[in-house]
Scaffold this active site. Structure first.
Site, PDB file in Angstrom:
ATOM      1  N   TYR A 155      -2.713  -1.012  10.533  1.00 44.43           N
ATOM      2  CA  TYR A 155      -2.576  -1.365   9.119  1.00 44.43           C
ATOM      3  C   TYR A 155      -1.301  -0.779   8.521  1.00 44.43           C
ATOM      4  O   TYR A 155      -0.542  -1.474   7.832  1.00 44.43           O
ATOM      5  CB  TYR A 155      -3.804  -0.859   8.371  1.00 44.43           C
ATOM      6  CG  TYR A 155      -3.796  -1.118   6.884  1.00 44.43           C
ATOM      7  CD1 TYR A 155      -4.156  -2.360   6.374  1.00 44.43           C
ATOM      8  CD2 TYR A 155      -3.446  -0.112   5.985  1.00 44.43           C
ATOM      9  CE1 TYR A 155      -4.166  -2.599   5.008  1.00 44.43           C
ATOM     10  CE2 TYR A 155      -3.461  -0.342   4.620  1.00 44.43           C
ATOM     11  CZ  TYR A 155      -3.817  -1.589   4.136  1.00 44.43           C
ATOM     12  OH  TYR A 155      -3.817  -1.819   2.784  1.00 44.43           O
TER      13      TYR A 155
ATOM     14  N   SER B 276       0.849  -1.187   0.000  1.00 41.65           N
ATOM     15  CA  SER B 276       0.000   0.000   0.000  1.00 41.65           C
ATOM     16  C   SER B 276       0.881   1.232   0.000  1.00 41.65           C
ATOM     17  O   SER B 276       2.004   1.218   0.525  1.00 41.65           O
ATOM     18  CB  SER B 276      -0.889  -0.002   1.247  1.00 41.65           C
ATOM     19  OG  SER B 276      -1.555   1.228   1.404  1.00 41.65           O
TER      20      SER B 276
END
Length: 329
Positions: free
Chosen positions: A150, A137
């Protein structure tokens, strides 16, 4: 016998779209996720492409379960050619309101889940060849408030992957290891992620439909790319933190909360998939179809960069020639 791919997190979201993409390209697919019913429905849809689809209910946080899934895949489908690590979990919460169990669980799924996948895939690919795709990401480079679990896990994946890549080179084994870093994607995670903010979560625009990263993941698996940054928003986030990290910190302190939350209240009994799967007929898409993009211009130009370089060079030469004629040179 066709090629075989394992996709984790294949029950919904990007994993579901990725499994569909590989099936459409003729791959037999092993689908790993926690909810058996959702996996069975996904597998039935994939079989319409004329391929074999093997649903294996698996919690990727459990290394033994991942290893058992890899064994079953090779027994029933054949040698694994590609392993794609997609499964993830997130929490929308400030650090001050997190519990240790929530941090541990989110880290086990998002970080250790990919580690377990890499280890099981590598064990089988060392003596032949294969490809491992880790889904990263832009938040691995530029963390945002409210998603510390995360962001930390995605950053850890980068570190582990880079170590493994050097070891693969040292051992001279024919395993391709690549990372695809994603932008905001329209998936069900914004409906079922644990959320302590009192308002519904949303992806930060621009938002992409899950088929866009699915195409990028397939491309990365079939081309020798070390890493692929998907979307201009990912590139901007990654480069901004390299150029002016302090400025990015201050910007996110001001905009990072409102950008990730809607004005709609989140029901007190809203589901959370952190510790247990959320039942229901979820698919690849979330609730943001109306505002999501179906294509990435950046990814198109990245795939065809040699052609674009050629066109740009020819265009520059043409303009230079015209300018020279006007000047009488």
């Amino acid at each position: 016998m066709g090629k075989v791919v394992v996709v984790t997190g294949a029950g919904a979201g990007v994993g579901r779209a990725t499994a569909e993409k590989f099936a459409s390209e003729g791959y037999d697919v092993a689908l790993l996720s926690r909810d058996p019913g959702r996996l069975d429905r996904a597998a039935a849809e994939l079989r319409r492409h004329g391929v074999r689809a093997l649903p294996i209910p698996t919690d990727v946080a459990d290394a033994a379960a991942v290893e058992a899934a890899a064994d079953r895949t090779e027994r029933e489908l054949g040698p694994i050619d590609v392993w794609v690590n997609v499964a993830m979990a997130t929490v929308f919460s400030p650090v001050s309101e997190l519990t240790a169990d929530e941090v541990e669980r989110g880290t086990k799924v998002t970080y250790l889940g990919q580690v377990h996948g890499m280890m099981s895939a590598l064990k089988r690919m060392r003596t032949r060849r294969g490809t491992i795709v880790n889904v990263g990401s832009a938040l691995a480079y530029r963390s945002v408030p409210l998603q510390s679990v995360y962001c930390g896990a995605k950053a850890a994946i980068r570190g582990f992957t880079d170590s493994l890549r050097s070891e693969i080179i040292h051992d001279k084994i024919d395993v391709h290891l690549t990372v695809v870093d994603l932008p905001a994607v329209n998936t069900p995670q914004f409906d079922w992620a644990l959320n302590k903010m009192g308002r519904k979560a949303r992806p930060v625009a621009p938002i992409y439909e899950p088929e866009v990263p699915a195409r990028a993941i397939y491309f990365a698996a079939t081309h020798k790319r070390r890493e692929l940054w998907l979307g201009f928003s990912s590139i901007k986030a990654i480069l901004a933190t390299r150029i002016a990290p302090g400025l990015a910190d201050r910007y996110l302190a001001k905009a990072g909360y409102s950008g990730q939350l809607t004005d709609d209240p989140r029901p007190a009994d809203a589901p959370s998939n952190l510790f247990d799967p959320v039942p229901g007929d979820y698919g690849a898409h979330g609730r943001f179809d109306d505002t999501s993009r179906r294509h990435s211009i950046q990814f198109f130009t990245d795939r065809h960069k040699l052609a674009f370089i050629g066109v740009a060079t020819a265009g520059l030469a043409f303009l230079t020639h015209r300018a020279a004629k006007r000047l009488g040179v």
